[in-house]
Design a protein around this motif. Structure first.
Motif, PDB file in Angstrom:
ATOM      1  N   HIS A  84       2.930  39.026  56.362  1.00  0.00           N
ATOM      2  CA  HIS A  84       3.142  39.708  55.084  1.00  0.00           C
ATOM      3  C   HIS A  84       2.492  41.083  55.219  1.00  0.00           C
ATOM      4  O   HIS A  84       1.262  41.196  55.237  1.00  0.00           O
ATOM      5  N   ARG A  85       3.295  42.127  55.306  1.00  0.00           N
ATOM      6  CA  ARG A  85       2.785  43.459  55.627  1.00  0.00           C
ATOM      7  C   ARG A  85       2.233  44.152  54.375  1.00  0.00           C
ATOM      8  O   ARG A  85       2.868  44.169  53.317  1.00  0.00           O
ATOM      9  N   LEU A  86       1.034  44.714  54.519  1.00  0.00           N
ATOM     10  CA  LEU A  86       0.399  45.462  53.438  1.00  0.00           C
ATOM     11  C   LEU A  86      -0.700  46.319  54.042  1.00  0.00           C
ATOM     12  O   LEU A  86      -1.276  45.962  55.078  1.00  0.00           O
ATOM     13  N   GLY A  87      -0.987  47.463  53.436  1.00  0.00           N
ATOM     14  CA  GLY A  87      -2.064  48.314  53.911  1.00  0.00           C
ATOM     15  C   GLY A  87      -3.403  47.598  53.845  1.00  0.00           C
ATOM     16  O   GLY A  87      -3.609  46.679  53.038  1.00  0.00           O
ATOM     17  N   SER A  88      -4.333  48.028  54.707  1.00  0.00           N
ATOM     18  CA  SER A  88      -5.620  47.325  54.826  1.00  0.00           C
ATOM     19  C   SER A  88      -6.378  47.262  53.512  1.00  0.00           C
ATOM     20  O   SER A  88      -6.903  46.214  53.120  1.00  0.00           O
ATOM     21  N   ARG A  89      -6.459  48.397  52.824  1.00  0.00           N
ATOM     22  CA  ARG A  89      -7.206  48.385  51.566  1.00  0.00           C
ATOM     23  C   ARG A  89      -6.449  47.592  50.504  1.00  0.00           C
ATOM     24  O   ARG A  89      -7.055  46.966  49.629  1.00  0.00           O
ATOM     25  N   GLY A  90      -5.123  47.598  50.595  1.00  0.00           N
ATOM     26  CA  GLY A  90      -4.334  46.757  49.697  1.00  0.00           C
ATOM     27  C   GLY A  90      -4.625  45.288  49.927  1.00  0.00           C
ATOM     28  O   GLY A  90      -4.721  44.501  48.978  1.00  0.00           O
ATOM     29  N   ILE A  91      -4.785  44.897  51.196  1.00  0.00           N
ATOM     30  CA  ILE A  91      -5.148  43.516  51.512  1.00  0.00           C
ATOM     31  C   ILE A  91      -6.491  43.165  50.885  1.00  0.00           C
ATOM     32  O   ILE A  91      -6.678  42.091  50.312  1.00  0.00           O
ATOM     33  N   ALA A  92      -7.435  44.097  50.993  1.00  0.00           N
ATOM     34  CA  ALA A  92      -8.794  43.833  50.537  1.00  0.00           C
ATOM     35  C   ALA A  92      -8.917  43.786  49.023  1.00  0.00           C
ATOM     36  O   ALA A  92      -9.836  43.154  48.494  1.00  0.00           O
ATOM     37  N   THR A  93      -8.013  44.441  48.320  1.00  0.00           N
ATOM     38  CA  THR A  93      -8.158  44.557  46.868  1.00  0.00           C
ATOM     39  C   THR A  93      -7.157  43.713  46.089  1.00  0.00           C
ATOM     40  O   THR A  93      -7.204  43.695  44.870  1.00  0.00           O
TER      41      THR A  93
END
Length: 445
Positions: A100-109
């Protein structure tokens, strides 16, 4: 004698039948045996060889193994798990990764419900994720990769003539693939403000001392050789600072330089003063990001596409993405892609992707990535600098692989100044101030 008393001839039908003994047929020893069909004889050695191979490799029972699907949220390092060879190697362990692709900070938040593992591209996002866990988790940092700027030769040579970039000459001669970029001077081109670090300039001069067109490519001489022209501003195209680790790391470089080569908030015992310093630095660097306009998605695909140069002269990417492109290009064409080149920022930022398990199935994936030497070797072939104790350094194996394939080996800059990211609270303050980010949608641990 009457007719009734005369003897009659017995018919065949009226005669009593005698039962015959059953016969047991035996094979005639002189009769030749039936032979196997020719196609069976041809296929038999192949089948036997296949069975032996399965037994030797331990895959004889593989069709009966249960393949576990790992639900994973990943950023740019999903390139590694999308590689067909990596997928094949993982199947040997009975694992398949659903990305599931998402930016790193998006993953974290954002919510991590239903995920078995996450793979943010850098430490700030990894720390945000780890701080949210209520269980002991397994994690591994399998490789590192520098943050770089991907550009094209004509633009790099323009920066070189301005004294902003310096080519790394190949050992055997030829056209350089890599340039060292002086971020202090480069930021002078980006901001367009009047004055220098030492003194203010008068008239219509910008910080770099060049006249009013200094912040456009033509203004710094792009249009002088060859008749090409680009009146656009000197900018770096980045992904969203609110979601991307690469953009956050780039902000850390800008903030470090803008703060006098010092990490914002470092050494500040007073949290209020650290926050104020972060906001002051954010105000300085915000224009360098805002000028690009709408936020972009992952940059490597655009930069490496056929239309890459028309999309953006300079794009923020990771080194491994560029090196993987060069390795594939050399394999296909027998030579490097000399039109695309890298700018290595000085000071530099090194990113450390971290694979974090969120479940028992995720634990299996972490162990396999940590222990399998074939997966490690494949990472090198995809341009990563592997990092495992007890082996060669993170760069030695990659450099040897590049040299073996006729690709120029990037050399370390003599200026070894490294950007250390601010404390998480300070970095979050800078990111939120520059990006005006929406509130986090986190799940409850």
């Amino acid at each position: 004698m009457s007719e009734a008393d005369r003897p009659h001839a017995t018919s065949e039908a009226d005669r009593p039948r005698t039962a015959q003994e059953p016969r047991l047929r035996t094979r005639d020893r002189n009769r030749p045996r039936a032979r196997l069909p020719v196609h069976v004889l041809v296929a038999l050695p192949l089948a036997l060889a296949g069975l032996i191979a399965l037994l030797v490799t331990g895959n004889a029972l593989r069709p009966f193994d249960r393949v576990v699907t790992i639900e994973a949220r990943m950023a740019s390092k999903s390139d590694y798990f999308k590689d067909p060879e990596v997928q094949r190697l993982l199947l040997k362990h009975g694992l398949r990764v659903d990305i599931h692709r998402l930016g790193s900070r998006g993953i974290a938040t954002q919510s991590l419900t239903g995920m078995d593992a996450v793979f943010p591209s850098g430490q700030p996002a990894a720390k945000l994720i780890l701080d949210r866990q209520d269980r002991s988790v397994r994690s591994v940092r399998p490789f590192v990769t520098p943050l770089v700027l991907g550009t094209f030769r004509a633009y790099a040579e323009t920066l070189e003539k301005m004294g902003v970039a310096t080519a790394q000459p190949p050992a055997g001669g030829g056209r350089a693939l890599y340039y060292d970029l002086d971020m202090d001077r480069f930021m002078d081109l980006l901001d367009g403000r009047t004055g220098t670090k030492d003194q203010a300039l008068t008239g219509d001069q910008d910080r770099d001392g060049v006249t009013e067109r200094a912040d456009t490519w033509n203004g710094i001489g792009f249009d002088r050789p060859g008749g090409r022209s680009n009146s656009g501003r000197v900018l770096v195209r980045t992904s969203s600072v609110c979601e991307s680790n690469s953009a956050g790391a780039y902000l850390s470089i800008l903030a470090f330089v803008a703060n006098g080569d010092s990490t914002p908030g470092a050494g500040q015992a007073d949290e209020t003063k650290a926050t104020e310093e972060a906001r002051t630095v954010a105000r300085k660097i915000k224009p360098l990001i805002d000028l690009q306009g709408m936020w972009a998605d992952e940059q490597a695909d655009s930069y490496l596409s056929d239309l890459g140069e028309s999309i953006a002269p300079i794009s923020l990417i990771y080194e491994h993405q560029y090196l993987a492109h060069q390795i594939a290009h050399e394999r296909k064409h027998g030579e490097a892609d000399t039109d695309r080149v890298l700018l290595y920022p000085t000071p530099y930022a090194l990113t450390e992707p971290q694979l974090i398990s969120l479940s028992g199935e995720g634990d299996r994936l972490v162990r396999v990535i940590q222990d399998d030497p074939e997966l490690r070797r494949r990472a090198i072939e995809l341009g990563f600098r592997v990092r495992f104790s007890g082996e060669d350094g993170t760069s030695d194996q990659l450099n040897a692989y590049l040299a073996d394939h006729g690709i120029q080996v990037p050399r370390p800059n003599r200026d070894e100044t490294k950007v250390y990211e601010p404390d998480l609270d300070v970095l979050e303050e800078i990111i939120d101030s520059v990006g005006t980010c929406p509130p986090a949608d986190r799940d409850t641990p």
